[in-house]
Each structure stands twice: as C-alpha cells, then as structure tokens.
Design an enzyme around this catalytic site. Structure first.
Site, PDB file in Angstrom:
ATOM      1  N   ASP A 430      10.862  12.147  -6.353  1.00  0.00           N
ATOM      2  CA  ASP A 430      10.665  12.646  -4.997  1.00  0.00           C
ATOM      3  C   ASP A 430      11.294  14.015  -4.893  1.00  0.00           C
ATOM      4  O   ASP A 430      12.124  14.355  -5.718  1.00  0.00           O
ATOM      5  CB  ASP A 430      11.466  11.746  -4.047  1.00  0.00           C
ATOM      6  CG  ASP A 430      10.570  10.716  -3.432  1.00  0.00           C
ATOM      7  OD1 ASP A 430       9.403  10.726  -3.799  1.00  0.00           O
ATOM      8  OD2 ASP A 430      11.045   9.919  -2.613  1.00  0.00           O
ATOM      9  N   ASP A 751      12.499   6.589  -2.007  1.00  0.00           N
ATOM     10  CA  ASP A 751      13.433   6.138  -0.975  1.00  0.00           C
ATOM     11  C   ASP A 751      12.711   5.414   0.150  1.00  0.00           C
ATOM     12  O   ASP A 751      13.289   4.595   0.820  1.00  0.00           O
ATOM     13  CB  ASP A 751      14.232   7.326  -0.421  1.00  0.00           C
ATOM     14  CG  ASP A 751      13.318   8.459   0.033  1.00  0.00           C
ATOM     15  OD1 ASP A 751      12.089   8.277  -0.025  1.00  0.00           O
ATOM     16  OD2 ASP A 751      13.831   9.520   0.436  1.00  0.00           O
ATOM     17  N   ASP A 755       7.205   3.817  -1.095  1.00  0.00           N
ATOM     18  CA  ASP A 755       7.362   3.997  -2.542  1.00  0.00           C
ATOM     19  C   ASP A 755       7.444   2.667  -3.287  1.00  0.00           C
ATOM     20  O   ASP A 755       7.464   2.646  -4.517  1.00  0.00           O
ATOM     21  CB  ASP A 755       8.655   4.790  -2.842  1.00  0.00           C
ATOM     22  CG  ASP A 755       8.557   6.225  -2.351  1.00  0.00           C
ATOM     23  OD1 ASP A 755       7.455   6.792  -2.426  1.00  0.00           O
ATOM     24  OD2 ASP A 755       9.574   6.772  -1.896  1.00  0.00           O
TER      25      ASP A 755
END
Length: 1142
Positions: A430, A751, A755
């Site tokens: 990310d 997070d 995801d």
C-alpha cells in the site's frame, strides 16, 4: 476517506454460570436477553416493543444511557460481569507435560529401541547353566565367563535412559513452543480493542472488558465483539455469511432489523450505526441452552467456516524438509536392514557351518542374545540415520525468530509465515501509512479561481465560500475524527481517526475557524442521510436539513471522480459559475495534474441544494450525487517515511521487486514511487491505472487471461486508482504465473477491510497494527506493530535466517549421519560389532540432534543475508557448496575413524578391541574411536556455521552465547563421560558391603597379573590351569608379605605377562613362567622400572595393556564386578575353594 462509520452498541456478555433467578437490580435477566438475541427482523422488533416499548426502554432497564453510556464505576462494571458474565471465550486447556511426553513416545524408532532394550535387559539377567555352555563353543567363551555377563544389563539400561532423555527433551520443546504460542495468542487478543462510550466520552477498551449495557461505536471494517441491538445507524450493512452462509451483506436498521451478532464484520457501506449489543459468549452459550436456530450455534458455524477455508500450500521450507526426511528415512531403513541381515548371516555361517556346531537347546538363550545384539545395532543405525532433530531445529529456529521479531515490530500470527518471507520475490505494498507517514496536511488549494501554494489568508476569501467550506468539511466527515492539542509542548497536534479527514479539519483550524462549533450546531443524530466512503464510491456524502425545509448535500472525494459530477463552481466572489466538461479538462491540466506531480492527493469538496417540497428518493444515489457545485480542490501531502527509500533499496538488492498498489491518482502515485525509489529513471517499467490494467488483462468476454497478465506484471511497478479486486487479481496473477523458472512468492501489505482477499491470497499477508482494521488483521499472517515498511525488510532478514539456520543444521546433521551410518555398517560387517555402541550412538544423537539444533538455530541474522537473491521454491535444500562440505568432511572423518579402527592398536600400543565377545565392557581402543568421533563432530559444528563457502567460520561466533555454551558444555560432558570408571573411586564402591579379604587384596593389587582377551581363543582348560597356578603363586607371596608385615616385602614381579607370550612360546614350563618370561611389550619394562611411590596405591593399577575388554586376572577381591570377574566367580568353581583354603 476510510472508516467513516461510528456506531454504538450495548453489550451483554453471556454468563458462565447457571441462570440467576433475579437480575441483580437490573430490569432484565440473562435468559430474557438470550431469547431476545435469537430473534430476527420483524419478530425482534415486535418483542422489543412488547417487552421494553423501544430500544431506549431496554437501555433504561439496563441502567445505561444511549448517549452517555455507562459510568466508569468499577463496582457497577464488576456487578454486571457477575450477573451477565464476561465477554470472552475461555481458551482450550493446554496439553500437560505428561501428555506431551506420551506423544513424544509415539515415535516409531523410539518404540523399536525400547523393545530392543527391554529384550536385551531381560536376556542379560538370564544365565545358562555353566557346564553346558562349553558346548556353545567360542560363542559363549567369555560371555558367561565368571560373572562377566553381569555387566550385560548396562547396555539395555543405558539405551532406555537415552530414550528417556530424548523424549523429555522433545516434550520440553513442545511444551515451551505451546507456551510461547499461547503468549502470542493472548497478545493478539489483548491488542483487539473496541470503542465504547463511557461517561459521555469515547474510550478504547479491550474486547474482553465489554459489559452488558455498554454503548459501543461501530465503524466500517469492524468485527463485532459481542451481540447487540442497534440504537442508531446509517446505511449499515453486515456480512453474516459465517452464520447464514449467505454471501450477500445484510442491511441493518433500528426500525427493520436491529439485531447485530458478534463475530460478523461491517462491510459494504457501513455508516455510523450506534448499536447496542448484548453478548452471548460462544462456547458458553452452547452449554446453557438447546440451540433452537442455526444462528444460535454461531460458534459451531464459525468452526465450520474455519474448516472450510482452503489451506495455503505448505511453506517452501516445509515442503523441502518433508521430502528430504522421507528420502533419508528410506535410506536409513535400507542400511539398517542390510546391516542386520549381514550380521546374522555372518554369525550363522561362522558358528554352524565353519565351526560345525549344532543348535543345542541350552545354547538358545546365548544365540538369542546375539541376535538381539545384532537387532539393536541395526536399530541404532536407523536411529542415527533418521535426523529427528530436524523438526526440532525448525521449531526452535522459528520460535526463536518469532520471539526476536516481536522486538522488530513484527507480530507473527502464523509461524511458517516467518520462513516463507525469506523466499519472497515480490512485495505489493500500500502507499498510505506504509510507505508514507500517514500524517496528512493540506499544502495547496484551488478556491475561487485561485491556486494557492500554501494555506490562504482567511481575509482573502469571500465569507460565503469560507462558510460553505468549513461546513462541508466539519459535517461531511466522521464525527470521531478530531484534531487534539499536542501531548508535548511544541509538538504537532494529534490526529485522531481518519487521516485524510484530519488533514481537512487541520486545514479548517489553519483558516482560524472552529469545526467543533459547526458540529455542535448539527449533532450527529440530526444528519439526515449519510453515504459513507467506500472503495467503490471513492467519495462520501452527507445530507442535512435546511431551516427552510429543503436539504443540503455535502460531498467530498477523489477530485477526478467528484469533478465529473460538478456542473457549477464558486468563483472568486462566491457566486455560482457554470462548469462544463471543457472547463473540467482545463482544471485537470492546470490544477490537478501539477498537484499530483508533486505527490499530493487531490480531494474535491462540493455541495448541492435540494429545494423544499418534494423529498428526493434518497436510495437512488446516482440521482442524488449529481449536479454538484465545486467549492474547492485541495492537495494533501503525505510525506514519505524517511527510512523507506533505504528499505526499498535493500529489497531490490536482495532480489525482491516492490510494487505499489494504491487508490490514489496515477500522477501522485508515480511521484511517491519515484521518491521511494520504487521506480528509477531510465528503467523499463509500467505505471497503470486500475481501468487500463483491467482492459489489458481481460479478453473480449471480460474474463481475465493469465497470458495477458504475464505480459504485464513483470514490468508493472505502480498500480493506481485500483480497487481491492484489482489488488487481488494482481496478487493471484503473480502467484499463478508460470513464466520464469520459479514460482513467485508474494507478500502483500494492507490495512483496510477491502484488502482482506488479497492478504489471504498472498503467501504472506502483512496487516498494519495501528491503522489496520480487524478484518485486515484477521486475514493477515504478520502484523506490523509500527505500520512501517522497513519492518518488512526485517521480516525478510529473519525469514532468510531461519532458512539458513536449517541449512546449517542439515549440513552438520547429514555429515554426522553419513559418517555414523557408514562406520556402524562397515564395522558391523567386518568385525561383527558396531565400533560405536548403541548407547554411544544415542549420545551422539542427543548432542548432534538436540543440542546442535539449539546451537545452530539461534544464530542471529546479519545484513549480509540481504545481499543475495531469494532461494526460490525449486532450489534443493542442500546446495552444491553444502554437498561439497558434507562429502568432504565425511571422507576426512571416515579416513581417520577407519585408520583408528583397523590399525589404531599399533599407533597407541594397546590391545585391539575388535571381535570382542558379547557383553564385554568397552575397550580402550573403541573408547579412543568414540572420543575422536565426537570431537570431530564438535569441531564440525563450528564449520557448519557457514554454508555459502565463506572462509572464516569463526566470524561473529561470540555474538551467539547459546552456541558457545552448547559447544563447551558438550565438550565438558564428553570428557567426563570417557574417564575410565576405575578412576572414579567414589562411584566404584557405592552400594557394596566390604569384601572379606578387601584390605589384603588391595595391598596386593600391585602384583596383579593380566591375561589378555585373546585367551578366549585358547582352550578353556588351559586357561583354568594357568589361572590356578598363577593364583597359587601370588597367594604364597601374600602370605610372605604378611609375615614380614612390611610393605617393602611386596616385591614387584619381574615382569607382567601378556598372553602374547603364551601364544609365542606354547612349550613353556611353569618355572619358566615364574622366573624369566620373555618380554614382549616395551611398556612392561617401563612399568617394572617405575619409581617405587606407586607401590602403595590402594586401587588396582591400570595394566599397561590397558584393554578394558581383557579379563584382569588379579587377585584383589574388589567388588567392581565389571572389571574383575574373578572376585565374583561362581561358588561352583574349584578355583574359588582352592583360593580360600590357601
């Protein structure tokens, strides 16, 4: 924009005890709450209305306030726990140490050993009648000779003792592993916190501390920690698939279906739902009530769900180890079988064919003992061949690494993830919070036709624009998001809640306005409708009622998405100006792209007014969030973490490709990727947006094609504006790809709730410990407690270290195995006895397996581990260098051991220990071989520290105290173990009463004569005669010595005899023997010239032909049966009576 949903829940945990008759002063009993929670939808609402009038009535009965929550009064909370129980599921009882011991005993090789040892023990106590044993030929000669066999039980007992040692060590390791794992679990559970309202303030408390009556706030992505009733919420959807099996999200609302069940996750569009949850606590629910409905059995359902989750394939190392262990096991089995067969055949042919003996009934026990001995040798070969230290080494290494990784901010949830990480070839990361600091600030704005490069002065803005901006930001964001004053003087203000919203609120503060005043005027319960942020909308909108009866909608979101819905924009005077597609393109070019190229996230803030009168259809979102008026576009900076570029550089050096997958604008993403070093100028790379990515990988029918994906992913470095599905597709595509010689091992960081699928699919999933949602943590393998990318590099380092530790151990272990098996095998075939006894082999097994696994598995990692490429899935566990080391060492060790075995007696001038009879004690010869063998292994342990062909094996050896302790400890024990028993007087005399002639005999000990083992090859009668004469002659000396009552009277005999003389001069006469015996051993001469001080030693001297197998025919009547069989010869023996009469 993240977790915009806040909600409150009322919790009542399930009691651990039987139903209490009264509600302890509360208006509802446990059983009432429990039956309420079994209802759904309309039934539940009807029940609440009948019993409590409404949800507020339920709150009153439970003495709690829907807005203030419970008071933080400890006695009240404790009372609630007493009556309604605690909110946690009691853990399973750990296995006791005895259970673990029992499990360790199930090992097949150990069972075989135990049986063999018991048979050996039993037979050693059975003595066949003496007279007939001569018929058994040289087989029994010496075997039952004058009590020699009484030492026979030692071997069986020692094997059993060794087995006990191995079992205890294994059990202890399992026990400590279990203990560590429980510690880990409890730490993970303690980290799970939930937001509740107490005394009107939000507080984060551990889930186990929730009580009945707590008002909890639930936000997007939360796992509900207890059952509850919804008090208030917006657009709340819940994933109840683990209860009902239905994958569709269930809509919950206070007026249609207010029942929320624990263990479910908030998904889809959760808006702020305040709900009041009542707890029933899994396992306990089941004891207390017959489950009337599928939902009641939520625990069972959850178990089923766990069972049906597809298992990840074995980790790289597990797969390779399993394969190796099977191969070694097969080889060991074959070798041990051949050993036993050869020994048995050799024995049978020698005894029954060459010597022409017949199998006599009374000889059966003797022969059986031989067969048992052969069987034990065979099993020993097998035991040494099987590296049962391997699982131990893996466990120790992983447990040690996991413990140390905690300090490096990696909380490992699944043990094997740690080792898989060492083989990672790709990391999909990310951007927000992982590569960047996740502390966002607004640095540029476009408002009223002006592009400001820093925060504008409020006086330069028209009051109308400023007022709209402040309202749009303050109201259209989660009310849980706040800017708090800094903890330390001069520090930065604290950001609580969603970071993007914090940046906008911070912007309001910078404009010298107070967002809290606006929120107080429009409290959360007055918001008319909220469309929360999610990964599909990429925007958030809130509707409020206007005083004139109309409605105003505020919207904020990704600039290119919100601008497409704008038809007007506020000009510099704060008036509406039409905003056409042409204007939009110009704005994108002049404002948004330059901001994005500076690495800023661009957010557009807009509004729309609905006139009073006809109410719009709020559920039709596409008709509501259009025709907006743009207020401003802001550029938010999220600075790159200072340590990230270095960490990414390390990854690239280590052969790991880092890819950035983000929801941001492609220009922003590219700018950040360049700052991090993910993309370097001049490289051939791809940066794609989610739409373009999908267009390239899908065929005409819209299906994903692996070949198309294979063309893209090797060059792809940045995937921008991506949805969770894109992330999952990319990860799955890389893992399933067959191009290249290795299958890729992919790590993913995430997070958000969205995801989850990608984290689950990846080989290793990293969840963020601070910013991560419960769902992400649940799906992950490792939790980064500091949300920092550089911690991932540490995980790679530890993972490689585990792999290397196992390789080091293997290199060491296999050298031992190869040498021990070949020595045992050839020794057994040539000399009918393994030069390494079963007990010695087990000791070797203990130091080589258990201790070495400890020593080599705890080597700390070094930065050098990051300088090589990953091993990959297909590379064999034993590399060429290791193979070279193993074979080289094996050849060197075998050369030395065989030299010692076949010509050692010449070098050291001692008697040969080969062809010793059954049950003879260890010879000095074989003791030398055993010691040499162990010492070679010990020093090889130091060599095994390096497996990549490094020259300096001592490098960093003092950095590992465990290693040094084990090597020195093993050395010490080995030295003690090989001291001859006769030197340890304290051990020798224990447990026996004093012998009749003890004192005399000890004084006489000096004159002890020695007869070598080779006697056994001579006829037994000759030996007896020879002994008799020998005894008479010495006894006469005793008498003389006593008469003179002077120690000096003890004259030293001229020489000591050795059986060699006996064989070289068969025609000798008795007087010859007494006076002038030819000298054969030089040592004898030295001995006879020894200084007189040795004369008066109390214990028998070590004879120069110190051969522990030889029968010392001395006449001191010591009680050490293993050394002096004469002293315990059977009373039948005529020699005995002759001796006493003399």
């Amino acid at each position: 924009m993240g977790d915009m949903a806040n909600s409150s829940v009322d919790f009542y945990p399930k009691s651990q005890r039987r139903e209490l008759n009264h509600a302890g002063g509360f208006g509802c009993t446990l059983s009432e709450l429990r039956s309420l929670m079994e209802l759904r939808g309309a039934e539940a609402i009807q029940k609440v209305q009948e019993t409590y009038t409404d949800v507020n009535g339920l709150c009153r009965r439970l003495k709690t306030s829907p807005t203030e929550g419970l008071s933080d009064n400890a006695t009240d909370l404790e009372k609630r726990r007493q009556i309604y129980g605690q909110n946690f599921i009691p853990p399973k009882k750990p296995k006791t140490f005895l259970q673990l011991v029992w499990e360790a005993l199930q090992d097949v090789t150990l069972i075989i050993l135990e049986i063999a040892a018991i048979i050996s023990l039993g037979l050693s106590f059975y003595a066949p009648p003496g007279e007939q044993s001569e018929a058994c030929g040289n087989v029994a000669a010496g075997a039952e000779d004058e009590g020699e066999s009484e030492a026979g039980w030692i071997e069986g007992a020692a094997i059993l003792l060794s087995v006990i040692c191995v079992v205890l060590v294994t059990a202890f390791n399992d026990w400590s592993k279990e203990k560590q794992f429980r510690g880990l679990q409890s730490r993970i559970e303690q980290e799970q916190k939930f937001t509740v309202i107490r005394n009107g303030q939000q507080a984060q408390i551990p889930v186990a501390e929730l009580v009945v009556g707590d008002i909890a706030q639930v936000k997007y992505g939360d796992l509900l920690p207890a059952d509850g009733v919804l008090i208030q919420g917006n657009d709340l959807k819940i994933d109840e698939s683990s209860l009902t099996g239905e994958s569709d999200h269930v809509r919950k609302s206070a007026d249609k279906d207010p029942m929320l069940l624990s263990g479910k996750q908030q998904d889809g569009a959760v808006e702020n739902n305040q709900n009041k949850a009542k707890k029933q606590d899994g396992a306990v629910a089941m004891e207390m009530q017959p489950l009337k409905s599928a939902e009641g059995g939520e625990m069972e359902e959850r178990e089923k769900k766990k069972a049906s989750v597809p298992k990840k394939e074995k980790s790289v190392l597990q797969g390779k180890l399993t394969k190796l262990a099977v191969q070694i096991g097969k080889a060991g089995l074959v070798m041990s079988a051949i050993t036993v067969i050869i020994l048995v055949l050799y024995f049978v042919i020698q005894t029954f064919v060459i010597d022409g003996k017949t199998w006599a009934a009374e000889c059966t026990p003797v022969y059986v003992q031989y067969f048992v001995k052969f069987f034990i040798i065979g099993v020993t070969v097998l035991v040494v061949a099987v590296p049962e230290g391997l699982p131990l080494a893996v466990t120790i290494s992983l447990a040690y690494s996991v413990k140390k990784m905690m300090k490096d901010n990696n909380l490992v949830r699944h043990l094997d993830a740690c080792e898989t990480m060492g083989n990672a070839t790709a990391i999909c990361s990310d951007k927000t919070g992982t590569l960047t600091t996740n502390r966002m600030t607004v640095v540029q704005t476009y408002m009223g036709d002006t592009h400001y490069k820093e925060t504008p002065d409020p006086s330069n803005l028209t009051p109308k624009t400023l007022d709209l901006l402040v309202h749009a930001i303050a109201i259209n964001s989660a009310y849980t998001t706040k800017i708090l004053p800094p903890e330390k003087e001069g520090g930065l203000p604290r950001q609580v809640g969603n970071k993007t919203e914090c940046a906008l609120l911070g912007f309001v503060v910078d404009l010298r306005r107070d967002y809290q005043l606006v929120r107080d005027q429009t409290p959360e319960e007055k918001l008319y409708k909220v469309y929360t942020f999610n990964s599909v909308r990429k925007s958030m909108s809130t509707v409020t009622c206007m005083p004139d009866g109309g409605y105003r909608l505020f919207s904020k979101g990704a600039s290119e998405i919100v601008l497409k819905k704008c038809t007007n924009i506020l000009n510099s005077n704060g008036e509406l100006r039409s905003f056409r597609p042409r204007d939009r393109d110009e704005m994108v070019k002049k404002v948004i792209e330059p901001m994005a190229c500076d690495g800023l996230r661009t957010i557009c803030i807009a509004y729309r007014d609905f006139p009073a009168g006809k109410e719009p259809e709020w559920d039709n979102e596409n008709e509501i969030v259009i025709d907006l008026t743009c207020i401003a576009v802001v550029g938010i900076e999220d600075p790159v973490r200072p340590e990230v570029p270095e960490a990414i550089n390390k990854c690239q050096r280590a052969g790991i490709t880092v890819r950035m997958v983000t929801g941001d604008n492609i220009n922003t993403a590219r700018a950040i990727a360049a700052k991090c070093g993910i993309i370097q100028p001049g490289e051939d790379f791809l940066c794609l947006e989610g739409k373009e990515f999908n267009r390239r990988i899908r065929n005409e029918k819209g299906e994903i094609e692996q070949e198309r994906l294979d063309k893209i992913w090797p060059k792809l470095r940045v995937l921008a504006r991506s949805s969770p599905t894109d992330k999952h597709t990319l990860v799955k595509g890389i893992i399933d790809s067959t191009i290249g010689d290795q299958r890729q091992v992919v790590a993913v960081t995430g997070d958000g709730t969205n995801d989850g699928p990608a984290l689950k699919k990846a080989d290793v999933g990293f969840a963020m410990g601070i910013a991560g949602t419960d769902v992400a943590k649940e799906a992950s393998d490792i939790i980064l407690t500091d949300d920092n990318f550089s911690s991932i590099v540490k995980a790679v380092m530890w993972g490689r270290n585990v792999y290397d530790s196992i390789s080091k151990f293997l290199q060491f272990q296999l050298t031992v195995n190869v040498v021990a098996v070949i020595v045992a095998f050839t020794g057994a075939c040539i000399t009918q006895d393994s030069p390494l006894k079963a007990v010695q082999m087990l000791w070797v097994n203990l130091i080589m397996d258990t201790f070495a696994s400890l020593a080599l598995a705890t080597e700390p990692p070094t930065e050098a581990l990051l300088l090589r490429k990953p091993y990959g899935r297909n590379k064999p566990l034993i590399s060429r260098t290791m193979m070279k080391n193993i074979l080289g060492h094996a050849v060197y060790q075998l050369t030395i051991i065989f030299t010692l075995l076949f010509v050692g007696e010449v070098f050291f001038d001692i008697d040969s220990g080969r062809n010793a009879p059954l049950h003879s004690p260890s010879s000095e010869h074989y003791t030398i071989i055993f010691n040499t063998f162990v010492m070679m292994q010990l020093f090889n342990e130091i060599n095994a520290r390096k497996i990549h062909g490094e020259r300096n094996v001592f490098d960093g050896i003092f950095g590992n105290p465990i290693f040094c302790t084990i090597v020195l400890g093993t050395f010490g024990i080995q030295v003690i173990a090989s001291i001859p028993t006769s030197q340890l007087k304290c051990l020798k005399e224990a447990g026996h009463g004093p012998g009749k002639d003890e004192i005399t005999d000890e004084e006489m000990a000096e004159d002890e004569e020695e007869i070598d083992h080779a006697e056994r090859e001579l006829r037994r009668g000759q030996i007896l005669w020879f002994r008799g004469l020998n005894r008479i002659q010495t006894q006469i000396r005793v008498v003389k010595a006593f008469r003179s009552s002077l120690y000096e009277g003890l004259e030293k005999p001229d020489t000591k005899t050795s059986i060699h003389n006996f064989m070289t001069t068969p025609e000798f006469l008795i007087n010859d023997y007494i006076h002038n015996i030819p000298l054969i051993d030089d040592t004898d001469v030295e001995e006879s010239e020894a200084p007189p001080r040795r004369r008066f030693r109390a214990s028998p001297p070590q004879s120069p032909n110190k051969n522990n197998n030889a029968i010392d025919s001395g006449i001191y009547l010591s009680t050490d049966v293993s050394k002096t069989p004469t002293s315990s010869s059977s009373p039948v023996s005529p020699l005995h009576s002759m001796e006493t009469s003399l």
